[in-house]
Motif scaffolding. Structure first.
Motif, PDB file in Angstrom:
ATOM      1  N   ASP A 199       0.853  -1.186   0.000  1.00 48.96           N
ATOM      2  CA  ASP A 199       0.000   0.000   0.000  1.00 48.96           C
ATOM      3  C   ASP A 199       0.895   1.244   0.000  1.00 48.96           C
ATOM      4  N   PRO A 200       0.789   2.110  -1.025  1.00 52.37           N
ATOM      5  CA  PRO A 200       1.658   3.290  -1.073  1.00 52.37           C
ATOM      6  C   PRO A 200       1.214   4.411  -0.148  1.00 52.37           C
ATOM      7  N   GLY A 201       0.077   4.253   0.510  1.00 49.82           N
ATOM      8  CA  GLY A 201      -0.443   5.327   1.345  1.00 49.82           C
ATOM      9  C   GLY A 201      -1.304   6.283   0.543  1.00 49.82           C
ATOM     10  N   PRO A 202      -1.728   7.395   1.143  1.00 45.39           N
ATOM     11  CA  PRO A 202      -2.609   8.340   0.454  1.00 45.39           C
ATOM     12  C   PRO A 202      -2.007   8.817  -0.866  1.00 45.39           C
ATOM     13  N   THR A 203      -2.808   8.797  -1.906  1.00 45.70           N
ATOM     14  CA  THR A 203      -2.338   9.198  -3.227  1.00 45.70           C
ATOM     15  C   THR A 203      -3.522   9.657  -4.068  1.00 45.70           C
ATOM     16  N   THR A 204      -3.257  10.522  -5.015  1.00 42.64           N
ATOM     17  CA  THR A 204      -4.287  10.938  -5.971  1.00 42.64           C
ATOM     18  C   THR A 204      -4.223  10.119  -7.245  1.00 42.64           C
ATOM     19  N   GLU A 205      -3.283   9.187  -7.312  1.00 42.14           N
ATOM     20  CA  GLU A 205      -3.093   8.346  -8.497  1.00 42.14           C
ATOM     21  C   GLU A 205      -4.292   7.418  -8.675  1.00 42.14           C
ATOM     22  N   THR A 206      -4.809   7.334  -9.915  1.00 44.24           N
ATOM     23  CA  THR A 206      -5.939   6.449 -10.192  1.00 44.24           C
ATOM     24  C   THR A 206      -5.504   5.070 -10.676  1.00 44.24           C
ATOM     25  N   ALA A 207      -4.236   4.913 -11.028  1.00 46.59           N
ATOM     26  CA  ALA A 207      -3.749   3.606 -11.462  1.00 46.59           C
ATOM     27  C   ALA A 207      -3.656   2.661 -10.265  1.00 46.59           C
ATOM     28  N   PRO A 208      -3.774   1.352 -10.497  1.00 49.02           N
ATOM     29  CA  PRO A 208      -3.682   0.386  -9.395  1.00 49.02           C
ATOM     30  C   PRO A 208      -2.240   0.271  -8.892  1.00 49.02           C
ATOM     31  N   LEU A 209      -1.986   0.787  -7.704  1.00 48.70           N
ATOM     32  CA  LEU A 209      -0.629   0.788  -7.154  1.00 48.70           C
ATOM     33  C   LEU A 209      -0.433  -0.261  -6.071  1.00 48.70           C
TER      34      LEU A 209
END
Length: 258
Positions: A199-209
């Motif tokens: 889990d990368p933490g809070p992000t605005t990225e919409t891609a599956p990280l």
């Protein structure tokens, strides 16, 4: 027994930096014969993949093979290879101990508002390989929603199926991930060893990280080991005989009609 290590990492957009994550994961593998990394280990999603894609005989895969050979292990790690139509392929590299091949993800993630097929071309060939006399299958992320692939791998001799993932976050997605891994173990009466991006933490990225929560399910669907959302390593010993005894007691593969 076959010892496997699941290395739950957060891959960056820099393939060279991600090689360092592979080296660290192998160093922490505690005698494992197979070291499994997630989908998109070469480069995380959310950036253009064409510029980073390389063939299996390119420098990135060659570097992974060198790491595997130096440690005497098989490394399974997600990368991207060029496709003939200008897209890339989402490839699970299997390298070390005489192996060097790639499984191209068959089922592309055209769901939950994401369209992987815009930039990724699908594969069409299920793949198995052998380590320490045990046949293992491979699958990638969205593949876990398709039980027919896991049954096919079991038909091809797999006693355990290794899944690399970069699972998208969202409401109910963790529960779906855990349920699907356990269900595929029951469908195929195989071990399912599923390693995701952390889990990368809070992000605005919409891609599956990634969401983390890598897990191992035995052929009866029981959870044999888990990680939380943070980067970490899980080492498990897989007993292939449990697949055989389970298939004798619960012969769903033999009893199916379709």
């Amino acid at each position: 027994m076959v010892r496997l290590a699941l290395c739950q990492i957060s891959a960056t957009a820099d393939p060279a930096a991600n090689l360092d994550l592979i080296r660290a994961g192998v160093a922490a593998a505690d005698g494992a014969s197979v070291v499994l990394f997630p989908e998109a280990t070469m480069c995380r999603f959310g950036v253009p993949l064409g510029p980073v894609a390389e063939p299996l005989d390119g420098p990135w895969a060659a570097a992974v093979r060198e790491i595997a050979d130096a440690a005497g292990v098989v490394i399974v790690a997600g990368m991207f290879t060029p496709a003939e139509d200008g897209r890339v392929r989402n490839t699970l590299l299997v390298t070390g101990r005489g192996h060097h091949f790639g499984y191209d993800k068959i089922h592309l993630f055209d769901a939950f508002g994401f369209k992987e097929s815009k930039t990724v071309a699908p594969g069409d060939k299920p793949m198995v390989f052998e380590v320490d006399g045990v046949t293992l299958g491979v699958a990638t992320c969205y593949d876990v929603r398709f039980p027919e692939l896991f049954r096919r791998l079991a038909d091809d001799g797999a006693k355990a199926i290794l899944v690399g993932a970069s699972w998208g976050a969202g409401e109910g997605k963790r529960e779906q991930w855990e349920l699907l891994v356990r269900a595929r173990a029951l469908d195929s009466t195989s071990w399912v060893v599923a390693c995701g991006q952390a889990d990368p933490g809070p992000t605005t990225e919409t891609a599956p990280l990634g969401i983390g929560h890598s897990l191992v399910a035995d052929p009866r669907g029981r959870v044999a080991g888990t990680l939380d959302g943070e980067p970490g390593t899980l080492v498990v010993d897989i007993d292939p005989d449990l697949a055989d005894t389970t298939r004798h007691v619960i012969p769903v593969l033999a009893n199916r009609k379709l």
